[in-house]
Write an enzyme that holds these catalytic residues in place. Structure first.
Site, PDB file in Angstrom:
ATOM      1  CB  CYS A 385       0.055  -0.994  -0.764  1.00 39.81           C
ATOM      2  SG  CYS A 385      -1.269  -1.246   0.616  1.00 39.81           S
ATOM      3  CG  HIS A 511      -0.204  -5.820  -1.655  1.00 44.19           C
ATOM      4  ND1 HIS A 511       0.948  -5.256  -1.641  1.00 44.19           N
ATOM      5  CD2 HIS A 511      -0.956  -5.354  -0.611  1.00 44.19           C
ATOM      6  CE1 HIS A 511       1.035  -4.410  -0.365  1.00 44.19           C
ATOM      7  NE2 HIS A 511      -0.104  -4.631   0.159  1.00 44.19           N
ATOM      8  CD  GLU A 513       2.547  -6.861  -4.307  1.00 46.43           C
ATOM      9  OE1 GLU A 513       1.829  -6.127  -5.215  1.00 46.43           O
ATOM     10  OE2 GLU A 513       2.919  -6.492  -3.200  1.00 46.43           O
TER      11      GLU A 513
HETATM   12  N1  GLN Z   1       0.794   1.549   5.878  1.00 49.99           N
HETATM   13  C1  GLN Z   1      -0.223   1.704   4.878  1.00 49.99           C
HETATM   14  C2  GLN Z   1      -1.465   1.086   5.396  1.00 49.99           C
HETATM   15  O1  GLN Z   1      -1.541   0.313   6.608  1.00 49.99           O
HETATM   16  C3  GLN Z   1       0.047   0.715   3.740  1.00 49.99           C
HETATM   17  C4  GLN Z   1       0.188  -0.656   3.994  1.00 49.99           C
HETATM   18  C5  GLN Z   1       0.816  -1.324   2.618  1.00 49.99           C
HETATM   19  O2  GLN Z   1       1.625  -0.999   1.832  1.00 49.99           O
HETATM   20  N2  GLN Z   1       0.717  -2.691   2.724  1.00 49.99           N
HETATM   21  O3  GLN Z   1      -2.470   1.401   4.985  1.00 49.99           O
END
Ligand code: GLN
Length: 554
Positions: A385, A511, A513
């Site tokens: 992410c 994600h 995970e």
């Molecule tokens: N801040 C980034 C976004 O909103 C990444 C979000 C995250 O890592 N969950 O796209």
């Protein structure tokens, strides 16, 4: 008694928080599933926030995202790792949600002018949330109550679960209370009084626990558990000790079986279950206890001192380690500390680098430096992410030579917005539940590391973000060696990037995970750890080689 009716197990906690109530609840779920029963799990959180999505990771730890996009408590991560029952937004309720729903009904005139009160309106709403999970075919619903008995905000929930046996029959309900028996060094004795007090408090509310699970640092023995049974009005065999595990949380279910917990629950709820099937799980635990190798992986993040902030990442690394019989040592690195000391200083010698998700610009430059180090030193790298977004920024700045490239999250006026707001996010100004959330399909490009790992052409992974890879820069990146290994099915959103000319450099917008299990590691974590292991073993060979040649000469 209706033999087909769902039984309800309520898990409450006493004495202190952080006893591992979620883990114990999940373990109970696992044991019942492994007896062939269909289980549904649920967490009730007494705080006022509608969900943890807007809470700081320092306050609340990780936000666990489900397929349906709900942002939930991290205990649901334990539930998914230990059990296979579906979780959705009905699996986690907070006081905020319960009150919102009651107030909404009041505004719509549902209560026909009656005075709206905690009892019965709030408690009815809570009971509906619990009983709603007892659908046909579900044998057992396990409801974990967050917080500790004695908390003011937990009272309506306790009152609701007190009433449930009156509604559905006492024989269909089981109350399990988890407490702590501390060992006092000065007295050289385990102390049962806090447990007695905690049960007294429950009984004042009208709940008599059926089973007590007492958490202890070291075995306390029958003398103490019998005493607890007597003072707490619980059967002797229903006081079960759960001793801290030496190697891993994944040993907890096995410990509970040794104390007969699964048998006891089935007896008390008259559940018609099959025999317990734990063979493969015992093999897993054996592997966990006897690793053949080890690797050190740096996790470079912003909330690093808070262990729970990246909970599922650490668990997923462990799962991959179990698969490779490799113990994972995580070197937790504060991104700002890396900025101060420089990447060489803190990353030298690690076998892999992982940059997890996050929000806000603090520590961003440290993460970017860590990624540059991993790219240039050919250290396996896994970006998740925000970690992927940082990998894109790093590549733009240092390979494409786009100075000051950035995400518009951190620099609205950057000359090179390689990461920018998703189209649908531009007009949103409310905070809760407004990101791109939950399961999204992703099409993989054949012959990439990702496609090989998943061994599949299309996957589904969970998201939680507002920003994305800016499509205007795609061509430039690809021409310079960053390949796009996965996109949304319509090809517009970049979900995975890789460096072909690197031993293992994969970064994903989602994600992974949230979809790893102890016995089925996530394919990307599995391959990342394998790459780390190869690097480690390769280095060991390189170091041992001169010695070997000296021996050969001698
Ligand atoms: N801040 C980034 C976004 O909103 C990444 C979000 C995250 O890592 N969950 O796209």
């Amino acid at each position: 008694m209706d033999g087909d009716m769902s039984r309800h197990i309520f898990v409450t906690g006493g004495v202190v928080s952080s006893l591992g109530k979620g883990l114990t609840s999940a373990s109970i779920g696992m044991l019942l599933e492994r007896r062939g029963l269909k289980v549904r799990m649920q967490k009730l959180d007494p705080y006022l926030n509608v969900d943890p999505g807007t809470m700081s990771p320092y306050q609340h730890g990780e936000v666990y995202v489900l397929d349906d996009g709900s942002e939930t408590d991290l205990d649901l991560g334990h539930y998914e790792r230990f059990t296979s029952g579906e979780l959705n937004r009905r699996s986690n309720y907070t006081t905020g949600q319960i009150y919102s729903s009651v107030i909404d009904k009041e505004r719509r005139g549902v209560y026909l002018g009656r005075t709206v009160q905690v009892v019965p309106h709030i408690t009815d709403e809570i009971k509906a949330a619990i009983l709603g999970l007892g659908e046909p075919g579900v044998d057992v619903v396990i409801t974990e109550l967050g917080g500790t008995v004695g908390d003011i905000e937990g009272l309506p929930f306790l009152e609701a679960i007190r009433q449930i046996p009156l509604d559905i029959g006492k024989e269909n309900c089981l109350f399990i209370h988890l407490t702590l028996v501390p060992y006092l060094k000065a007295a050289r004795e385990a102390k049962t009084k806090p447990t007695q007090h905690s049960v007294q408090q429950l009984r004042e509310i009208g709940i008599q626990p059926d089973i007590l699970i007492v958490r202890t640092e070291r075995p306390i023995g029958r003398e103490h558990t019998d005493k607890i049974a007597l003072f707490c009005n619980v059967e002797k065999k229903a006081v079960i000790e759960e001793v801290d595990k030496e190697f891993s949380i994944y040993e907890v279910p096995v410990g509970l079986v040794e104390h007969g917990l699964d048998e006891l629950i089935c007896q008390k709820l008259s559940l018609k279950s099959g025999p317990l099937n734990m063979e493969d799980y015992r093999d897993l635990v054996h592997r966990i206890r006897n690793p053949q190798n080890e690797v050190t992986i740096a996790v470079v993040g912003k909330y690093i001192e808070h262990r729970d902030a990246y909970k599922s990442i650490y668990e997923s690394l462990d799962h991959a380690g179990f698969h490779h019989s490799t113990q994972i040592h995580v070197k937790r690195i504060e991104a700002e500390e890396l900025e101060r000391q420089g990447p060489e200083m803190v990353l030298k010698g690690v076998d892999g680098v992982l940059v997890p998700g996050g929000f806000g610009m603090r520590g961003i430059e440290g993460k970017i430096q860590a990624i540059q180090y991993a790219r240039q030193s050919e250290t396996p790298f896994f970006g998740i992410c925000l970690g992927m977004q940082c990998a894109v920024i790093e590549f733009a700045r240092n390979v494409l030579d786009l100075k000051d490239a950035n995400s518009t999250e951190f620099a609205a006026d950057t000359p090179h917005p390689v990461i920018c707001l998703l189209e649908g996010q531009k007009t949103i100004n409310r905070k809760g539940g407004t990101m791109r959330l939950g399961a999204q399909p992703c099409v993989l490009v054949p012959d990439t590391r990702a496609a090989r790992a998943y061994a599949s052409a299309e996957i589904s992974e969970r998201h939680r973000h507002r920003y994305e890879f800016n499509p205007e820069y795609r061509k430039e990146f690809v021409q310079s060696g960053m390949r796009i290994a996965g996109t949304s099915p319509d090809g517009t959103l970049v979900e995975i990037v890789e460096l072909a000319a690197h031993p293992w450099f994969v970064a994903v917008q989602y994600h992974p995970e949230f979809k790893s299990k102890p016995n089925i590691p996530h394919p990307l974590f599995r391959d990342f750890v394998q790459a780390c292991l190869q690097r480690r073993l390769g280095r060991a060979v390189a170091i041992s080689a001169p010695g070997d040649s000296i021996r050969a000469q001698g």
